[in-house]
Design a protein around this motif. Structure first.
Motif, mmCIF file in Angstrom:
data_model
loop_
_atom_site.group_PDB
_atom_site.id
_atom_site.type_symbol
_atom_site.label_atom_id
_atom_site.label_comp_id
_atom_site.label_asym_id
_atom_site.label_seq_id
_atom_site.Cartn_x
_atom_site.Cartn_y
_atom_site.Cartn_z
ATOM 1 N N LYS A 180 -94.728 -66.094 -33.477
ATOM 2 C CA LYS A 180 -95.971 -67.542 -33.528
ATOM 3 C C LYS A 180 -96.091 -68.561 -32.690
ATOM 4 O O LYS A 180 -94.444 -69.538 -33.327
ATOM 5 N N PRO A 181 -96.818 -69.007 -32.082
ATOM 6 C CA PRO A 181 -96.555 -70.243 -31.301
ATOM 7 C C PRO A 181 -96.562 -71.304 -32.573
ATOM 8 O O PRO A 181 -97.111 -72.003 -33.223
ATOM 9 N N SER A 182 -95.946 -72.394 -32.081
ATOM 10 C CA SER A 182 -95.266 -73.131 -33.048
ATOM 11 C C SER A 182 -96.810 -74.737 -31.955
ATOM 12 O O SER A 182 -96.113 -74.988 -31.672
ATOM 13 N N ALA A 197 -97.324 -68.432 -25.150
ATOM 14 C CA ALA A 197 -97.859 -68.218 -26.356
ATOM 15 C C ALA A 197 -98.425 -67.044 -25.760
ATOM 16 O O ALA A 197 -97.265 -65.801 -27.580
ATOM 17 N N ASN A 221 -90.361 -71.671 -28.057
ATOM 18 C CA ASN A 221 -91.558 -72.854 -28.809
ATOM 19 C C ASN A 221 -90.747 -73.572 -28.208
ATOM 20 O O ASN A 221 -91.689 -74.983 -28.005
ATOM 21 N N GLU A 222 -89.565 -73.872 -27.644
ATOM 22 C CA GLU A 222 -89.340 -75.012 -27.559
ATOM 23 C C GLU A 222 -90.499 -75.242 -26.246
ATOM 24 O O GLU A 222 -90.579 -76.270 -25.648
ATOM 25 N N PHE A 238 -93.416 -74.017 -25.391
ATOM 26 C CA PHE A 238 -94.714 -74.555 -25.557
ATOM 27 C C PHE A 238 -95.039 -75.402 -26.096
ATOM 28 O O PHE A 238 -95.727 -76.130 -25.792
ATOM 29 N N ARG A 272 -87.416 -68.556 -30.346
ATOM 30 C CA ARG A 272 -86.974 -70.147 -30.158
ATOM 31 C C ARG A 272 -87.140 -71.420 -28.783
ATOM 32 O O ARG A 272 -88.166 -72.334 -29.187
ATOM 33 N N ILE A 326 -94.372 -65.518 -27.278
ATOM 34 C CA ILE A 326 -93.808 -65.470 -28.528
ATOM 35 C C ILE A 326 -94.575 -64.330 -29.472
ATOM 36 O O ILE A 326 -93.664 -63.715 -29.900
#
Length: 140
Positions: free
Chosen positions: A68-70, A59, A15-16, A18, A12, A62
């Motif tokens: 999975k990259p958001s 990525a 991804n933030e 990313f 999480r 992750i």
């Protein structure tokens, strides 16, 4: 402060990071096109490429951890259409990134992730310095 070891929480946070790299990349690419060709526009373009590389590294982290990259991101604020306001916005974005990476480095208990985040942090500090130098040149 207790370190985060939960893989889902690490994903999480990554991804933030990313999502912010996506935003910064798009802002810098757009600004490099609308700034008249000059040293600051070329520096902005070069830094946008660095931000894309950060996306790649994040990525990779992750996906290695099962995530999975958001691709979701916030509405983009470009900083206006003049060079000064764009550089000021870009400095603010780099400052936000520096603070976020410092926080995530302190929170996450994963040596590989922390190593990559420290490398990105060093680059973000250099980016902010480059933008500040260009802003100072406007004031001369």
């Amino acid at each position: 402060m207790e370190k985060i070891t939960d893989i889902a929480e690490i994903i999480r946070l990554l991804n933030e990071d990313f999502a912010h790299e996506i935003e910064n990349t798009m802002i810098y690419v757009r600004n490099s096109f609308v700034i008249k060709p000059c040293d600051p526009s070329r520096v902005t373009e070069d830094i946008s490429v660095d931000e894309m590389r950060h996306m790649w590294w994040l990525a990779d982290l992750i996906v290695k951890r099962g995530g999975k990259p958001s691709m979701e991101h916030s509405e983009l604020e470009f900083g206006g259409d003049d060079l000064r306001s764009q550089l000021e916005r870009q400095i603010a974005l780099e400052t936000e990134a520096i603070e976020r990476y410092k926080q995530h480095i302190e929170l996450i208990d994963d040596a590989e992730v922390v190593g990559v985040l420290k490398h990105i942090l060093d680059e973000e500090k250099r980016h902010r310095k480059e933008f500040r130098m260009r802003l100072a040149q406007i004031d001369e």
